[in-house]
Enzyme design. Structure first.
Site, PDB file in Angstrom:
ATOM      1  N   CYS A  89     -11.197   3.389  -0.932  1.00  0.00           N
ATOM      2  CA  CYS A  89      -9.671   3.942  -0.555  1.00  0.00           C
ATOM      3  C   CYS A  89      -9.691   3.267   0.849  1.00  0.00           C
ATOM      4  O   CYS A  89     -10.561   3.048   1.651  1.00  0.00           O
ATOM      5  CB  CYS A  89     -10.100   5.405  -0.376  1.00  0.00           C
ATOM      6  SG  CYS A  89      -8.705   6.200   0.533  1.00  0.00           S
ATOM      7  N   THR A  90      -8.431   2.721   0.988  1.00  0.00           N
ATOM      8  CA  THR A  90      -8.171   2.063   2.133  1.00  0.00           C
ATOM      9  C   THR A  90      -8.595   2.696   3.394  1.00  0.00           C
ATOM     10  O   THR A  90      -8.835   2.015   4.519  1.00  0.00           O
ATOM     11  CB  THR A  90      -6.540   1.822   2.395  1.00  0.00           C
ATOM     12  OG1 THR A  90      -6.039   3.133   1.912  1.00  0.00           O
ATOM     13  CG2 THR A  90      -6.167   0.706   1.211  1.00  0.00           C
ATOM     14  N   HIS A  91      -8.585   3.893   3.475  1.00  0.00           N
ATOM     15  CA  HIS A  91      -8.879   4.680   4.762  1.00  0.00           C
ATOM     16  C   HIS A  91     -10.289   4.727   5.007  1.00  0.00           C
ATOM     17  O   HIS A  91     -10.448   4.995   6.346  1.00  0.00           O
ATOM     18  CB  HIS A  91      -8.164   5.930   4.849  1.00  0.00           C
ATOM     19  CG  HIS A  91      -6.516   6.029   4.977  1.00  0.00           C
ATOM     20  ND1 HIS A  91      -5.874   5.396   3.832  1.00  0.00           N
ATOM     21  CD2 HIS A  91      -5.694   6.646   5.763  1.00  0.00           C
ATOM     22  CE1 HIS A  91      -4.725   5.472   4.216  1.00  0.00           C
ATOM     23  NE2 HIS A  91      -4.420   5.975   5.237  1.00  0.00           N
TER      24      HIS A  91
ATOM     25  N   CYS B 154      -3.569  -0.916  -2.127  1.00  0.00           N
ATOM     26  CA  CYS B 154      -3.992   0.564  -2.257  1.00  0.00           C
ATOM     27  C   CYS B 154      -4.823   0.438  -3.475  1.00  0.00           C
ATOM     28  O   CYS B 154      -4.561  -0.003  -4.577  1.00  0.00           O
ATOM     29  CB  CYS B 154      -2.763   1.004  -2.455  1.00  0.00           C
ATOM     30  SG  CYS B 154      -2.765   3.006  -3.040  1.00  0.00           S
ATOM     31  N   ASN B 155      -6.095   1.356  -3.408  1.00  0.00           N
ATOM     32  CA  ASN B 155      -6.994   1.431  -4.219  1.00  0.00           C
ATOM     33  C   ASN B 155      -6.262   2.514  -5.616  1.00  0.00           C
ATOM     34  O   ASN B 155      -6.827   2.047  -6.657  1.00  0.00           O
ATOM     35  CB  ASN B 155      -8.098   2.311  -3.727  1.00  0.00           C
ATOM     36  CG  ASN B 155      -9.020   1.229  -2.908  1.00  0.00           C
ATOM     37  OD1 ASN B 155      -9.850   0.879  -3.376  1.00  0.00           O
ATOM     38  ND2 ASN B 155      -8.507   1.459  -1.558  1.00  0.00           N
ATOM     39  N   THR B 156      -5.679   3.321  -5.116  1.00  0.00           N
ATOM     40  CA  THR B 156      -4.853   4.024  -6.035  1.00  0.00           C
ATOM     41  C   THR B 156      -3.992   3.375  -7.088  1.00  0.00           C
ATOM     42  O   THR B 156      -4.185   3.533  -8.500  1.00  0.00           O
ATOM     43  CB  THR B 156      -4.174   5.362  -5.580  1.00  0.00           C
ATOM     44  OG1 THR B 156      -5.034   6.039  -4.768  1.00  0.00           O
ATOM     45  CG2 THR B 156      -3.654   6.438  -6.455  1.00  0.00           C
TER      46      THR B 156
ATOM     47  N   TYR C 227      -0.418   8.195  -2.204  1.00  0.00           N
ATOM     48  CA  TYR C 227      -0.292   8.340  -3.862  1.00  0.00           C
ATOM     49  C   TYR C 227      -1.589   9.183  -4.305  1.00  0.00           C
ATOM     50  O   TYR C 227      -1.693   9.303  -5.664  1.00  0.00           O
ATOM     51  CB  TYR C 227      -0.488   7.053  -4.065  1.00  0.00           C
ATOM     52  CG  TYR C 227       0.749   6.079  -3.789  1.00  0.00           C
ATOM     53  CD1 TYR C 227       1.868   6.396  -3.358  1.00  0.00           C
ATOM     54  CD2 TYR C 227       0.663   4.614  -4.378  1.00  0.00           C
ATOM     55  CE1 TYR C 227       2.954   5.673  -3.191  1.00  0.00           C
ATOM     56  CE2 TYR C 227       1.769   3.913  -4.210  1.00  0.00           C
ATOM     57  CZ  TYR C 227       2.836   4.348  -3.633  1.00  0.00           C
ATOM     58  OH  TYR C 227       4.033   3.521  -3.483  1.00  0.00           O
ATOM     59  N   GLY C 228      -2.831   9.305  -3.506  1.00  0.00           N
ATOM     60  CA  GLY C 228      -3.897   9.668  -4.147  1.00  0.00           C
ATOM     61  C   GLY C 228      -3.951  10.950  -4.836  1.00  0.00           C
ATOM     62  O   GLY C 228      -4.766  11.125  -5.897  1.00  0.00           O
TER      63      GLY C 228
ATOM     64  N   ASP D 231       0.901  -1.048   0.030  1.00  0.00           N
ATOM     65  CA  ASP D 231       0.065  -0.010  -0.095  1.00  0.00           C
ATOM     66  C   ASP D 231       0.953   1.276  -0.145  1.00  0.00           C
ATOM     67  O   ASP D 231       1.982   1.069   0.254  1.00  0.00           O
ATOM     68  CB  ASP D 231      -0.907  -0.126   1.481  1.00  0.00           C
ATOM     69  CG  ASP D 231      -1.557   1.110   1.361  1.00  0.00           C
ATOM     70  OD1 ASP D 231      -2.586   1.632   0.251  1.00  0.00           O
ATOM     71  OD2 ASP D 231      -1.549   1.940   2.336  1.00  0.00           O
ATOM     72  N   SER D 232       0.234   2.220  -0.202  1.00  0.00           N
ATOM     73  CA  SER D 232       1.083   3.516  -0.261  1.00  0.00           C
ATOM     74  C   SER D 232       1.485   4.008   1.297  1.00  0.00           C
ATOM     75  O   SER D 232       2.640   4.544   1.258  1.00  0.00           O
ATOM     76  CB  SER D 232       0.454   4.932  -0.794  1.00  0.00           C
ATOM     77  OG  SER D 232      -1.153   4.953   0.002  1.00  0.00           O
TER      78      SER D 232
ATOM     79  N   GLU E   2      -5.105   9.136   9.329  1.00  0.00           N
ATOM     80  CA  GLU E   2      -3.745   9.236   9.913  1.00  0.00           C
ATOM     81  C   GLU E   2      -3.497  10.021  11.082  1.00  0.00           C
ATOM     82  O   GLU E   2      -2.588   9.630  12.003  1.00  0.00           O
ATOM     83  CB  GLU E   2      -2.880   9.533   8.783  1.00  0.00           C
ATOM     84  CG  GLU E   2      -3.070   8.290   7.546  1.00  0.00           C
ATOM     85  CD  GLU E   2      -1.806   8.491   6.752  1.00  0.00           C
ATOM     86  OE1 GLU E   2      -0.968   8.973   6.788  1.00  0.00           O
ATOM     87  OE2 GLU E   2      -1.939   7.354   5.640  1.00  0.00           O
TER      88      GLU E   2
HETATM   89  N1  DGL Z   1      -4.014   3.839   0.018  1.00  0.00           N
HETATM   90  C1  DGL Z   1      -4.587   4.818  -0.730  1.00  0.00           C
HETATM   91  C2  DGL Z   1      -5.799   4.244  -1.678  1.00  0.00           C
HETATM   92  O1  DGL Z   1      -6.428   3.347  -1.179  1.00  0.00           O
HETATM   93  C3  DGL Z   1      -4.959   6.018   0.096  1.00  0.00           C
HETATM   94  C4  DGL Z   1      -3.739   6.993   0.473  1.00  0.00           C
HETATM   95  C5  DGL Z   1      -3.376   7.658  -0.383  1.00  0.00           C
HETATM   96  O2  DGL Z   1      -3.450   8.395  -0.977  1.00  0.00           O
HETATM   97  O3  DGL Z   1      -1.948   7.087  -0.592  1.00  0.00           O
HETATM   98  O4  DGL Z   1      -6.218   4.993  -2.434  1.00  0.00           O
END
Ligand code: DGL
Length: 276
Positions: free
Chosen positions: A185-187, A78-80, A46-47, A14-15, A153
């Site tokens: 998104c993971t969060h 990571c979704n991104t 990463y988003g 993940d990011s 975070e």
């Molecule tokens: N892990 C990223 C996602 O799921 C979210 C955090 C980021 O922007 O890196 O898209």
């Protein structure tokens, strides 16, 4: 060959910290598997980064997970990164690669009746159109939600300030009257209470983590790579400060993270090849 590879861990990246929810789902569903997690905390988030940069970072980490950590399968938590780098990872890595976008869309489509599926994610995820394509006919409104990752975070997952930002970002979702809302998104699962309060009880919230873990289980079984027996190990590495990773990650992961290794960005960049 399969028997040899079956000894390797499942690699997850993940990011930063968010993919720890997928790590938890994998640990629960596949307790005998060894797991290795990489959080690119030095280059997170990463988003809002350009797609080609996210592809480059993802390839570097994918190579580390396979070449250095010996992963038998890679999960893009990571979704991104799933939205923009999945094809490149599949072309580059010699092991199966599973992303959360396909899993999340499948889970959401299974839940929806006559209505539509809304999706929320980072700016890059939504701009990529990956979820919208995967949702196909069921796709409703797709909305980028900058600012929410930072709340999680900072350990702030509930309260009036968080709810006000969620209400602002999710106004188009509320207006569209979706039946299912995909947390792309993971969060966002960490904000589920406030998101549900904003969109209303009639909306079903779906997160990709469990479905992705089921897809991994299926794939390992189909490829003869599954392990059984003793409880698997966990290796956690990050590119940023391991003390900060433990502090934030420890809040998000339900369990013991163990010693956290640091793999500096320069060590990842060495893994660039002609295709990156
Ligand atoms: N892990 C990223 C996602 O799921 C979210 C955090 C980021 O922007 O890196 O898209």
């Amino acid at each position: 060959m399969a028997a040899e590879r079956a000894h390797g861990p499942i690699g997850v990246f993940d990011s930063g910290f968010g993919g720890l929810n997928i790590l938890a789902a994998l640990r629960d569903l596949l307790p005998s598997e060894d797991l290795v997690y990489f959080g690119d905390s030095a280059r997170s988030p990463y988003g809002s980064r350009p797609a080609d940069e996210v592809v480059r970072f993802s390839l570097e980490i994918g190579r580390w997970l396979v070449d250095e950590a010996g992963s038998k399968l890679v999960v893009v938590g990571c979704n991104t990164a799933s939205a923009v780098a999945l094809d490149a990872l599949r072309a580059e890595l010699a092991v199966p690669v599973i992303g959360v976008v396909g899993a999340g869309a499948r889970a959401a489509r299974r839940c929806v009746g006559s209505g539509r599926v809304g999706v929320i994610g980072t700016e890059r995820t939504i701009a990529s159109g990956a979820y919208q394509r995967a949702l196909a006919d069921d796709a409703g409104v797709a909305v980028a939600c900058p600012g929410l990752v930072e709340f999680v975070e900072a350990g702030q997952t509930t309260g009036p300030a968080v709810r006000a930002v969620i209400a602002d970002r999710l106004a188009p979702v509320v207006d569209a009257g979706v039946e299912v809302l995909l947390l792309g998104c993971t969060h966002y699962p960490y904000l589920a209470r406030e998101i549900q309060a904003v969109v209303g009880e009639q909306v079903t919230l779906v997160s990709p983590a469990e479905e992705a873990a089921f897809e991994v289980a299926q794939r390992l079984g189909a490829d003869g790579l599954a392990r059984s027996g003793a409880v698997g190990s966990l290796r956690v590495a990050c590119s940023g400060d391991p003390v900060v990773f433990r502090e934030i990650g420890g809040r998000l992961f339900p369990g013991e993270l163990g010693a956290i290794e640091q793999v500096p960005v320069e060590a990842l960049e060495c893994r660039r090849t002609r295709s990156a």
